[in-house]
Design a protein around this motif. Sequence first.
Motif, short mmCIF file in Angstrom:
data_model
loop_
_atom_site.label_atom_id
_atom_site.label_comp_id
_atom_site.label_asym_id
_atom_site.label_seq_id
_atom_site.Cartn_x
_atom_site.Cartn_y
_atom_site.Cartn_z
N ILE A 135 43.39 49.34 32.12
CA ILE A 135 43.22 49.64 30.70
C ILE A 135 44.52 49.43 29.94
CG2 ILE A 135 42.78 51.49 29.04
CD1 ILE A 135 40.68 52.59 30.94
N VAL A 136 45.63 49.92 30.50
CA VAL A 136 46.92 49.74 29.85
C VAL A 136 47.27 48.26 29.74
CG1 VAL A 136 49.40 50.14 30.08
CG2 VAL A 136 47.80 52.00 30.51
N ASN A 137 47.04 47.52 30.82
CA ASN A 137 47.40 46.09 30.84
C ASN A 137 46.53 45.27 29.90
OD1 ASN A 137 49.03 43.93 32.22
ND2 ASN A 137 46.98 43.19 32.68
N SER A 138 45.27 45.69 29.68
CA SER A 138 44.37 44.88 28.86
C SER A 138 44.31 45.32 27.40
CB SER A 138 42.95 44.93 29.45
OG SER A 138 42.46 46.26 29.47
N SER A 139 44.73 46.57 27.10
CA SER A 139 44.57 47.04 25.73
C SER A 139 45.86 47.54 25.08
CB SER A 139 43.53 48.17 25.68
OG SER A 139 43.94 49.27 26.49
N VAL A 140 46.81 48.04 25.86
CA VAL A 140 48.04 48.60 25.28
C VAL A 140 49.16 47.56 25.32
CG1 VAL A 140 49.74 50.45 25.41
CG2 VAL A 140 47.34 50.93 25.96
N VAL A 141 49.60 47.22 26.50
CA VAL A 141 50.62 46.17 26.65
C VAL A 141 50.29 45.37 27.90
CG1 VAL A 141 52.13 47.80 27.86
CG2 VAL A 141 53.08 45.68 26.92
N SER A 142 50.18 44.07 27.74
CA SER A 142 49.83 43.21 28.87
C SER A 142 51.10 42.80 29.61
CB SER A 142 49.08 41.97 28.38
OG SER A 142 48.86 41.08 29.46
N VAL A 143 51.27 43.36 30.79
CA VAL A 143 52.42 43.00 31.61
C VAL A 143 52.35 41.51 31.98
CG1 VAL A 143 53.62 43.43 33.79
CG2 VAL A 143 52.61 45.34 32.50
N SER A 144 51.13 41.05 32.24
CA SER A 144 50.96 39.64 32.59
C SER A 144 51.42 38.73 31.46
CB SER A 144 49.49 39.35 32.92
OG SER A 144 49.05 40.16 33.99
N LYS A 167 56.48 35.13 29.22
CA LYS A 167 57.68 34.85 28.45
C LYS A 167 58.86 34.50 29.36
CE LYS A 167 55.71 35.94 24.52
NZ LYS A 167 55.46 34.94 23.46
N LEU A 168 58.75 34.95 30.64
CA LEU A 168 59.82 34.70 31.59
C LEU A 168 59.59 33.45 32.41
CD1 LEU A 168 60.34 38.37 32.87
CD2 LEU A 168 61.63 37.15 31.09
N THR A 169 58.33 33.21 32.78
CA THR A 169 58.00 32.04 33.59
C THR A 169 56.60 31.55 33.27
OG1 THR A 169 57.55 31.28 35.85
CG2 THR A 169 57.31 33.64 35.43
N PRO A 170 56.39 30.25 33.14
CA PRO A 170 55.05 29.72 32.85
C PRO A 170 54.06 29.96 33.99
CG PRO A 170 56.60 27.94 33.34
CD PRO A 170 57.41 29.18 33.21
N TRP A 171 54.57 30.23 35.21
CA TRP A 171 53.68 30.47 36.34
C TRP A 171 52.89 31.76 36.17
CZ3 TRP A 171 52.54 26.65 39.38
CH2 TRP A 171 53.46 25.62 39.59
N ALA A 172 53.37 32.68 35.32
CA ALA A 172 52.65 33.93 35.08
C ALA A 172 51.30 33.67 34.41
CB ALA A 172 53.49 34.87 34.23
N ALA A 173 51.15 32.50 33.79
CA ALA A 173 49.87 32.17 33.16
C ALA A 173 48.76 32.03 34.19
CB ALA A 173 50.00 30.88 32.36
N TYR A 174 49.14 31.92 35.47
CA TYR A 174 48.15 31.79 36.53
C TYR A 174 47.79 33.13 37.18
CZ TYR A 174 48.74 26.76 36.13
OH TYR A 174 48.75 25.47 35.65
N LEU A 175 48.30 34.22 36.63
CA LEU A 175 47.86 35.54 37.08
C LEU A 175 46.40 35.71 36.68
CD1 LEU A 175 51.01 37.66 36.16
CD2 LEU A 175 50.20 37.08 38.46
N PRO A 176 45.63 36.49 37.45
CA PRO A 176 44.17 36.49 37.26
C PRO A 176 43.68 36.87 35.87
CG PRO A 176 44.88 38.26 38.74
CD PRO A 176 46.03 37.35 38.58
N ASP A 177 44.28 37.89 35.26
CA ASP A 177 43.77 38.32 33.95
C ASP A 177 44.11 37.33 32.84
OD1 ASP A 177 46.43 39.04 34.42
OD2 ASP A 177 46.41 40.53 32.83
#
Length: 244
Positions: free
Chosen positions: A174-183, A188-198
């Motif tokens: 819930i926090v990751n999808s509605s408050v602040v998305s860690v993914s 912003k640090l690495t384009p590979w994070a775009a491949y995280l599931p969410d």
Amino acid sequence: MVRAELSKLLGLPTAWIGLALGLIAAPALVLVNTPGMRQAIESGEVTDLGYENLGIGLLGALILGVVAVSSEYTSTGDDAPGAHQMTTTLLAMPRRSHLLLAKGAALSFVVAVQGALTASATVLLTQVMLPDHAPPFEPARVAAAVLYWTLLGLLAFAITLIFRNGIITLTVFIVNSSVVSVSYLLTKLTPWAAYLPDIVGAHMFLRTMPGETHIAPLTAGLVMTAWVAALLAAASYLFTRRPA
């Protein structure tokens, strides 16, 4: 076994909260945001009209995925805090691999039906509210959104099964999808994070995503499926080897 798990899932009050949230939130957001969308359309800032509101409904799929497992590990009473439903479930269905398949199939069916109804209603309602600007109804795109919902539900299912704690898992989601998305912050640090599931899963049906990494819908679907398959495999391995 699938019918039994389906009946069990739909008998949970928390599951109905997830169903209601998944069915109502996205269409309600269309109604609430219509004036703002008209202003954004005039300034040329709107993208993925009719589909961008589906994100809030994903919480329903996540809740269903979590409670499908966490309900089995909830204490049955104060007089026996160590007792839980999973013990009874395994007595009735001792083959753990078959139990997981039945649970996964029941969860997938419920989330897929929920996603199909919500995505269709949201897109069609957008066409009613903004007839001159809403995109045409695209069955393939709606199907991709439904698949994303289903995969997210299974993702929550697998992670909850690994950690055996629905509160922690649901809070993180819930926090990751509605408050602040860690993914999203990681992108912003690495384009590979775009491949995280969410993040990658949303590329299956959204055509414009934040960031500079653009992933084709088919590639996004394959990557998302691989994430879910890997986590389900890990969850299954642990479940079949740990005591109830």
